[in-house]
Design an enzyme around this catalytic site. Sequence first.
Site, PDB file in Angstrom:
ATOM      1  N   LYS A 190       2.306 -28.060   0.423  1.00 41.18           N
ATOM      2  CA  LYS A 190       1.047 -29.062   0.339  1.00 41.18           C
ATOM      3  C   LYS A 190       0.025 -29.236  -0.332  1.00 41.18           C
ATOM      4  O   LYS A 190      -0.009 -30.679  -0.571  1.00 41.18           O
ATOM      5  CB  LYS A 190       1.114 -29.137   2.159  1.00 41.18           C
ATOM      6  CG  LYS A 190       0.440 -30.395   2.356  1.00 41.18           C
ATOM      7  CD  LYS A 190       0.225 -29.485   4.693  1.00 41.18           C
ATOM      8  CE  LYS A 190      -1.132 -30.953   5.312  1.00 41.18           C
ATOM      9  NZ  LYS A 190      -1.712 -30.335   6.215  1.00 41.18           N
ATOM     10  N   GLU A 196       1.835 -17.875  -4.293  1.00 43.89           N
ATOM     11  CA  GLU A 196       3.022 -17.453  -3.748  1.00 43.89           C
ATOM     12  C   GLU A 196       4.216 -18.696  -4.337  1.00 43.89           C
ATOM     13  O   GLU A 196       4.278 -18.320  -5.791  1.00 43.89           O
ATOM     14  CB  GLU A 196       3.795 -17.011  -3.074  1.00 43.89           C
ATOM     15  CG  GLU A 196       2.343 -15.556  -2.096  1.00 43.89           C
ATOM     16  CD  GLU A 196       1.578 -16.184  -1.367  1.00 43.89           C
ATOM     17  OE1 GLU A 196       1.311 -16.988  -1.381  1.00 43.89           O
ATOM     18  OE2 GLU A 196       1.425 -16.004   0.341  1.00 43.89           O
ATOM     19  N   GLY A 243       1.880 -28.186   7.832  1.00 43.07           N
ATOM     20  CA  GLY A 243       2.564 -27.517   6.829  1.00 43.07           C
ATOM     21  C   GLY A 243       3.432 -26.973   7.729  1.00 43.07           C
ATOM     22  O   GLY A 243       5.174 -27.149   8.213  1.00 43.07           O
ATOM     23  N   ARG A 244       3.648 -26.463   9.241  1.00 42.43           N
ATOM     24  CA  ARG A 244       4.064 -25.349  10.481  1.00 42.43           C
ATOM     25  C   ARG A 244       5.273 -26.707  10.927  1.00 42.43           C
ATOM     26  O   ARG A 244       6.396 -26.405  11.819  1.00 42.43           O
ATOM     27  CB  ARG A 244       3.573 -24.736  10.587  1.00 42.43           C
ATOM     28  CG  ARG A 244       2.621 -25.428  11.385  1.00 42.43           C
ATOM     29  CD  ARG A 244       2.626 -23.536  12.402  1.00 42.43           C
ATOM     30  NE  ARG A 244       0.858 -24.542  12.899  1.00 42.43           N
ATOM     31  CZ  ARG A 244      -0.353 -24.176  12.137  1.00 42.43           C
ATOM     32  NH1 ARG A 244      -0.552 -24.422  10.717  1.00 42.43           N
ATOM     33  NH2 ARG A 244      -1.401 -24.773  12.972  1.00 42.43           N
ATOM     34  N   GLU A 329       0.631 -19.503  13.857  1.00 41.63           N
ATOM     35  CA  GLU A 329      -0.341 -19.505  13.954  1.00 41.63           C
ATOM     36  C   GLU A 329      -1.282 -20.971  14.811  1.00 41.63           C
ATOM     37  O   GLU A 329      -2.451 -21.076  14.166  1.00 41.63           O
ATOM     38  CB  GLU A 329       0.155 -20.893  12.160  1.00 41.63           C
ATOM     39  CG  GLU A 329      -0.426 -20.292  11.424  1.00 41.63           C
ATOM     40  CD  GLU A 329       0.208 -20.529   9.690  1.00 41.63           C
ATOM     41  OE1 GLU A 329      -0.015 -19.861   8.935  1.00 41.63           O
ATOM     42  OE2 GLU A 329       0.667 -22.069   9.073  1.00 41.63           O
ATOM     43  N   HIS A 360      21.796  -3.310  20.448  1.00 40.49           N
ATOM     44  CA  HIS A 360      21.617  -2.007  19.726  1.00 40.49           C
ATOM     45  C   HIS A 360      20.706  -1.809  19.228  1.00 40.49           C
ATOM     46  O   HIS A 360      20.794  -0.937  18.234  1.00 40.49           O
ATOM     47  CB  HIS A 360      22.549  -2.667  18.847  1.00 40.49           C
ATOM     48  CG  HIS A 360      24.006  -3.237  20.139  1.00 40.49           C
ATOM     49  ND1 HIS A 360      25.218  -1.722  20.288  1.00 40.49           N
ATOM     50  CD2 HIS A 360      24.516  -4.040  19.405  1.00 40.49           C
ATOM     51  CE1 HIS A 360      25.848  -2.629  21.247  1.00 40.49           C
ATOM     52  NE2 HIS A 360      25.818  -3.586  21.184  1.00 40.49           N
ATOM     53  N   LYS A 469      -6.467 -14.309   1.763  1.00 39.41           N
ATOM     54  CA  LYS A 469      -6.550 -14.911   0.296  1.00 39.41           C
ATOM     55  C   LYS A 469      -7.252 -14.869  -0.464  1.00 39.41           C
ATOM     56  O   LYS A 469      -7.078 -14.312  -1.315  1.00 39.41           O
ATOM     57  CB  LYS A 469      -6.282 -17.016   0.277  1.00 39.41           C
ATOM     58  CG  LYS A 469      -4.881 -16.942   1.207  1.00 39.41           C
ATOM     59  CD  LYS A 469      -4.791 -18.432   1.335  1.00 39.41           C
ATOM     60  CE  LYS A 469      -2.723 -19.090   2.096  1.00 39.41           C
ATOM     61  NZ  LYS A 469      -3.105 -20.050   2.777  1.00 39.41           N
TER      62      LYS A 469
HETATM   63  O1  LIG Z   1       2.380 -25.670   1.582  1.00 35.42           O
HETATM   64  P1  LIG Z   1       1.425 -24.888   1.012  1.00 35.42           P
HETATM   65  O2  LIG Z   1       0.023 -26.161   0.499  1.00 35.42           O
HETATM   66  O3  LIG Z   1       1.829 -23.771  -0.367  1.00 35.42           O
HETATM   67  O4  LIG Z   1       1.420 -24.151   2.534  1.00 35.42           O
HETATM   68  C1  LIG Z   1       2.526 -22.809   2.785  1.00 35.42           C
HETATM   69  C2  LIG Z   1       1.800 -22.303   4.055  1.00 35.42           C
HETATM   70  O5  LIG Z   1       0.484 -21.602   4.210  1.00 35.42           O
HETATM   71  C3  LIG Z   1      -0.217 -21.877   5.181  1.00 35.42           C
HETATM   72  O6  LIG Z   1      -1.956 -22.722   4.831  1.00 35.42           O
HETATM   73  C4  LIG Z   1      -0.953 -20.199   5.236  1.00 35.42           C
HETATM   74  O7  LIG Z   1       0.236 -19.452   5.629  1.00 35.42           O
HETATM   75  C5  LIG Z   1       0.900 -22.431   6.328  1.00 35.42           C
HETATM   76  O8  LIG Z   1      -0.356 -23.086   7.091  1.00 35.42           O
HETATM   77  C6  LIG Z   1       1.520 -23.506   4.802  1.00 35.42           C
HETATM   78  O9  LIG Z   1       2.148 -23.152   5.537  1.00 35.42           O
END
Ligand SMILES: O=P(O)(O)OC[C@H]1O[C@](O)(CO)[C@@H](O)[C@@H]1O
Length: 498
Positions: A190, A196, A243-244, A329, A360, A469
């Site tokens: 987003k 990452e 995002g979620r 979240e 199990h 972060k």
């Molecule tokens: O889509 P982006 O901006 O890479 O964010 C990834 C994720 O990081 C967060 O901001 C925090 O983990 C989430 O809310 C989001 O889904």
Amino acid sequence: MGGQLEGLDAQAQRLSGTPLPALIADDPARARDFALRSGPLYANFARQRYDRAALDALFDVAERADLAGAMRRLLDGAIVNPTEGRAALHSALRGDTSEATVARDARAQALDAQARMRGLIETLEAGDVTDIVSVGIGGSDLGPRLVADALALPGARFKVHFISNVDGNAARRALAGLDPKRTAAIVISKTFGTQETLLNGGIVRDWLGDDSRLYAVSTNAQRVADFGIPPERTLPMWDWVGGRYSLWSAVGFPIALAIGMDRFLQLLDGASRMDAHAAEAPLRDNLAVWHALTAVWNRNALHAATQAVLPYDERLRLLPNYLQQLVMESLGKSATLAGGKVGLDTVPVWWGGAGTDTQHSFFQALHQGTQTVPADFIGVRQADHAHERNHAALLANLLAQTEALANGQDSDDPHRRYPGNRPSTLLLLDALTPESLGMLIALYEHSVYLQSVLWGINAFDQFGVELGKQVANSLLPALYGESEADDPVTRALLAELR
Ligand SMILES: O=P(O)(O)OC[C@H]1O[C@](O)(CO)[C@@H](O)[C@@H]1O
């Protein structure tokens, strides 16, 4: 317990000496009356630790909190995320659920993006690509990963692989055995600022060699362009989608590639059907309202610290991971909307895994541990495979666990005694289809939102994840020995790591 939840304490107190088997024996009709259905989705709440009077109190809470009005405001694009000044219009991604101008505008943008997505898929289908690598994390990964895993059919045109973890082993494993010439990659973020995703996106871009098969989904076209992906291969995202809550947008591009565009649209239709149900069904017939009230009852009246989610279907094995982000979240907050301190416990820890495997592993603790863990059991009536005896065994186990947890079994031997009185909800899908899965996910989304309304918190921000972060970014130079950490413990740990 005061405020919006007033009255629940007294009900919990009244029921404290009446275990579940007695509640059910006193009122056998609750097996029928505490159940409801919307299309292919059936829910039975008869094994929750409330009775009709407690439910009356809960529905009074729902009235006082104006849950019906809250649903309308969500769908109409009100600013339900005031800390960021945003609406949360994920429902507009999947259907016409509002006449409000802002929702209609959002819907038009969503349809436009869908048309572009279909075009990109058709181009890919016409070429040599066999594999898709999806790079993203959190909301840009968990939803697509869940749905692709649940609904991809054998012999699908594309095989979709996911990379999320910044650990280079994730990329190494996902790319092993793939041919860069027959692979396309989608970088989904987003913000297009997530560490990452940018690192993994860089690995995949280099691995592909030829970046003509590199796609992006983001709100930030400039950052995407700087990364080297042109506008014609970039699909949009918007601030009005969290995002979620975004798997229904172009973030679902890997889903559409894994299951086909038509089935992706059926997933959206299912979710839209749940939007209409949650917004229009009277409170007492409303699955999302029942689910949210039950969550609040278990958390605030029974003080359950955790909540298990137990899909009895291998295809839904990733649902607990997905729900952990959606629920925790969204609801892991201690400040009210107005900035005060929440006077109640908010989200419990959500966890779980697929049955029967988990029987199990951690079910021992569910049956005999000192904590009561409310559970959502999720089953699917239709097998979709030829192993009839396995399916019968699966369903027998599902029914048996909910019954055994509720009823327990006495024994003179304390080691062999099952206390019972462990509450659960059973959610049953007629079949696992794009439509029913869309409904199920949207049910959880709306339950989460309604819980946030009952607790008076914001379900749509996530400032809690920012501090870690920031600290990680500040420590990166220290790992290269270019700076030193201020914190003495971190300093000692860095010395070990270097
Ligand atoms: O889509 P982006 O901006 O890479 O964010 C990834 C994720 O990081 C967060 O901001 C925090 O983990 C989430 O809310 C989001 O889904």
